[in-house]
Motif scaffolding. Structure first.
Motif, short mmCIF file in Angstrom:
data_model
loop_
_atom_site.label_atom_id
_atom_site.label_comp_id
_atom_site.label_asym_id
_atom_site.label_seq_id
_atom_site.Cartn_x
_atom_site.Cartn_y
_atom_site.Cartn_z
N ALA A 1 -15.25 -92.50 36.39
CA ALA A 1 -15.58 -93.58 35.46
C ALA A 1 -17.08 -93.87 35.46
N ALA A 2 -17.71 -93.75 36.62
CA ALA A 2 -19.15 -93.98 36.70
C ALA A 2 -19.94 -92.89 35.97
N GLU B 1 -23.58 -96.85 32.09
CA GLU B 1 -24.13 -98.20 31.92
C GLU B 1 -23.46 -99.23 32.85
N VAL B 2 -22.27 -98.93 33.33
CA VAL B 2 -21.59 -99.83 34.26
C VAL B 2 -21.33 -99.14 35.60
N ALA B 3 -22.10 -98.11 35.91
CA ALA B 3 -21.91 -97.38 37.17
C ALA B 3 -22.20 -98.26 38.38
N TYR B 4 -23.02 -99.28 38.21
CA TYR B 4 -23.33 -100.17 39.32
C TYR B 4 -22.12 -100.98 39.78
N LEU B 5 -21.07 -101.04 38.97
CA LEU B 5 -19.86 -101.77 39.34
C LEU B 5 -18.82 -100.89 40.03
N GLN B 6 -19.15 -99.63 40.27
CA GLN B 6 -18.19 -98.70 40.87
C GLN B 6 -17.70 -99.20 42.23
N ASP C 1 -15.38 -109.47 32.92
CA ASP C 1 -15.59 -109.96 31.56
C ASP C 1 -16.99 -110.56 31.39
N THR C 2 -17.49 -111.24 32.41
CA THR C 2 -18.84 -111.80 32.30
C THR C 2 -19.89 -110.70 32.36
N ALA C 3 -19.58 -109.57 32.99
CA ALA C 3 -20.52 -108.45 33.05
C ALA C 3 -20.38 -107.54 31.84
N ASN C 4 -19.50 -107.87 30.91
CA ASN C 4 -19.23 -107.05 29.72
C ASN C 4 -18.89 -105.61 30.09
N ALA C 5 -18.10 -105.46 31.14
CA ALA C 5 -17.71 -104.13 31.62
C ALA C 5 -16.21 -104.10 31.89
#
Length: 153
Positions: free
Chosen positions: A35-36, A41-46, A110-114
Motif C-alpha cells: 500500500a505504501a 503520498e500516505v506512505a508515512y502512515l504505514q 479521516d483527518t489525515a485524508n488517507a
C-alpha cells in the motif's frame, strides 16, 4: 461426548488464533508495504496503521484466551461459576476496546485524508462483529446472573 465437544471448540478457537497471528506477523506487513508503494503520498502512515492493527490484536487474543479458559471451567466446574461471569465481562471489554481503537483509527485517518474505501469497509465489518460479540457476551452474562446458583459459586 461432552469432552469431544470441548476439545473441538477449543481447537477451533486455537486455529482462529493461529490464523490471525499468521495474518498479523506475515500478511499485514506485506500489505502495508504494498500500500505504501502504490500510494506514496500516505506512505508515512504505514507504520502507525500497522501499530494500530497490532494494538487491536492484543484484546482479540486475550478474548480468545478467556474463551478457552471458560471452556475448561465449564468442563471441570459448572456453567454457573463466577469465573464464567468474569470471563464474559473480559470478552465484552475486549470487544469495546477493539471498537474504540477502530473508531479512533477512523477519525485519525479521516483527518489525515488517507482513508481508503476498502479499509473503511473492513473496519466497519470488524466494528459490527465486535458489537455483536459484546452484545452476546452481555446477554449471556445477564442470563447466567438470573439463575440463583450463579451467585453462590
Amino acid at each position: 461426548m461432552k469432552r469431544i465437544n470441548s476439545i473441538l471448540l477449543s481447537l477451533g478457537i486455537v486455529v482462529i488464533g493461529i490464523i490471525v497471528l499468521f495474518l498479523c506477523v506475515y500478511l499485514l506487513p506485506i500489505l502495508a508495504q504494498e500500500a505504501a508503494t502504490v500510494h506514496p503520498e500516505v506512505a508515512y502512515l504505514q507504520y502507525p496503521i500497522l501499530l494500530g492493527l497490532y494494538a487491536t490484536a492484543i484484546p482479540f487474543f486475550y478474548a480468545l484466551y478467556e474463551s478457552v479458559s471458560m471452556i475448561y471451567v465449564i468442563e471441570r466446574k459448572s456453567l454457573f461459576s463466577s469465573s464464567i461471569i468474569k470471563g464474559l465481562n473480559y470478552i465484552k471489554y475486549c470487544a469495546f476496546i477493539i471498537i474504540a481503537l477502530y473508531v479512533a483509527g477512523f477519525i485519525i485517518l479521516d483527518t489525515a485524508n488517507a482513508f481508503p474505501p476498502i479499509m473503511a469497509v473492513a473496519g466497519v465489518v470488524i466494528i459490527a462483529v465486535s458489537i455483536m460479540v459484546a452484545t452476546g457476551a452481555a446477554y449471556i452474562k445477564n442470563i447466567l446472573l438470573k439463575f440463583p446458583l450463579s451467585n453462590q459459586q
